[in-house]
Every structure is written in C-alpha cells, then in structure tokens.
Design a protein around this motif. Structure first.
Motif, PDB file in Angstrom:
ATOM      1  N   UNK A 127       0.817  -1.201   0.000  1.00 42.89           N
ATOM      2  CA  UNK A 127       0.000   0.000   0.000  1.00 42.89           C
ATOM      3  C   UNK A 127       0.862   1.267   0.000  1.00 42.89           C
ATOM      4  N   UNK A 128       2.021   1.218   0.611  1.00 44.76           N
ATOM      5  CA  UNK A 128       2.915   2.377   0.689  1.00 44.76           C
ATOM      6  C   UNK A 128       3.412   2.798  -0.692  1.00 44.76           C
ATOM      7  N   UNK A 129       3.311   1.938  -1.679  1.00 45.36           N
ATOM      8  CA  UNK A 129       3.754   2.268  -3.037  1.00 45.36           C
ATOM      9  C   UNK A 129       2.928   3.398  -3.633  1.00 45.36           C
ATOM     10  N   UNK A 130       1.736   3.638  -3.090  1.00 44.34           N
ATOM     11  CA  UNK A 130       0.870   4.692  -3.618  1.00 44.34           C
ATOM     12  C   UNK A 130       1.076   6.038  -2.925  1.00 44.34           C
ATOM     13  N   UNK A 131       1.911   6.070  -1.895  1.00 41.10           N
ATOM     14  CA  UNK A 131       2.126   7.313  -1.149  1.00 41.10           C
ATOM     15  C   UNK A 131       2.683   8.397  -2.074  1.00 41.10           C
ATOM     16  N   UNK A 132       2.003   9.539  -2.104  1.00 38.96           N
ATOM     17  CA  UNK A 132       2.457  10.670  -2.905  1.00 38.96           C
ATOM     18  C   UNK A 132       1.953  10.665  -4.339  1.00 38.96           C
ATOM     19  N   UNK A 133       1.225   9.636  -4.729  1.00 37.11           N
ATOM     20  CA  UNK A 133       0.679   9.549  -6.088  1.00 37.11           C
ATOM     21  C   UNK A 133      -0.705  10.195  -6.091  1.00 37.11           C
ATOM     22  N   UNK A 134      -0.861  11.281  -6.826  1.00 37.35           N
ATOM     23  CA  UNK A 134      -2.124  12.022  -6.827  1.00 37.35           C
ATOM     24  C   UNK A 134      -3.300  11.194  -7.326  1.00 37.35           C
ATOM     25  N   UNK A 135      -3.093  10.390  -8.342  1.00 33.89           N
ATOM     26  CA  UNK A 135      -4.199   9.608  -8.898  1.00 33.89           C
ATOM     27  C   UNK A 135      -4.591   8.432  -8.003  1.00 33.89           C
ATOM     28  N   UNK A 136      -3.832   8.191  -6.923  1.00 32.14           N
ATOM     29  CA  UNK A 136      -4.137   7.081  -6.014  1.00 32.14           C
ATOM     30  C   UNK A 136      -5.494   7.244  -5.350  1.00 32.14           C
ATOM     31  N   UNK A 137      -6.013   8.455  -5.286  1.00 30.24           N
ATOM     32  CA  UNK A 137      -7.321   8.679  -4.667  1.00 30.24           C
ATOM     33  C   UNK A 137      -8.423   7.954  -5.442  1.00 30.24           C
ATOM     34  N   UNK A 138      -8.160   7.545  -6.669  1.00 34.60           N
ATOM     35  CA  UNK A 138      -9.110   6.797  -7.472  1.00 34.60           C
ATOM     36  C   UNK A 138      -9.060   5.300  -7.169  1.00 34.60           C
ATOM     37  N   UNK A 139      -8.017   4.861  -6.492  1.00 35.52           N
ATOM     38  CA  UNK A 139      -7.835   3.440  -6.198  1.00 35.52           C
ATOM     39  C   UNK A 139      -8.828   3.010  -5.118  1.00 35.52           C
ATOM     40  N   UNK A 140      -9.564   1.927  -5.349  1.00 37.81           N
ATOM     41  CA  UNK A 140     -10.582   1.466  -4.407  1.00 37.81           C
ATOM     42  C   UNK A 140     -10.008   1.148  -3.024  1.00 37.81           C
TER      43      UNK A 140
END
Length: 61
Positions: free
Chosen positions: A44-57
């Motif tokens: 899950x930490x791989x998404x830290x700082x990625x703006x588009x991650x808010x779309x990830x369920x």
C-alpha cells in the motif's frame, strides 16, 4: 507472475485509473468485498504521494 504476485511498473498519473479498472483492493487490511475485488495491493505504501491514487478502491492516506 511469481509467488502469486505480479509486479507492474507504470506512470504515476495512471496508477489510480488502472487499480480502479482492474478492481484492486487497495485498503490496508483488504476489507473490500472479495466478491467484487479479486485482487489486492500488496504494498500500500507504493501509492504514497501519487495524486491519482485517490481513485484506487479503498486507498486512504
């Protein structure tokens, strides 16, 4: 795929879109409905700082 894991590299701008489209459970405890989400994000930490991650369920900062 090795040991039940698939490592995919891609552009940060598209990560959230792909995870949503592939219905990947991105919650830390993998609590989303397993009938709908057959895949789970291992790191899950791989998404830290990625703006588009808010779309990830299921993803929460």
């Amino acid at each position: 795929m090795e040991d039940g894991k698939l490592d995919i590299k891609g552009r940060a701008a598209l990560v959230g879109h792909f995870l949503s489209r592939w219905q990947v459970d991105c919650s830390t405890d993998h609590v989303l409905d397993c009938n709908e989400y057959h895949l789970a994000l291992h790191e899950n930490a791989a998404l830290y700082g990625v703006e588009s991650a808010m779309l990830a369920p299921g993803y929460r900062k």
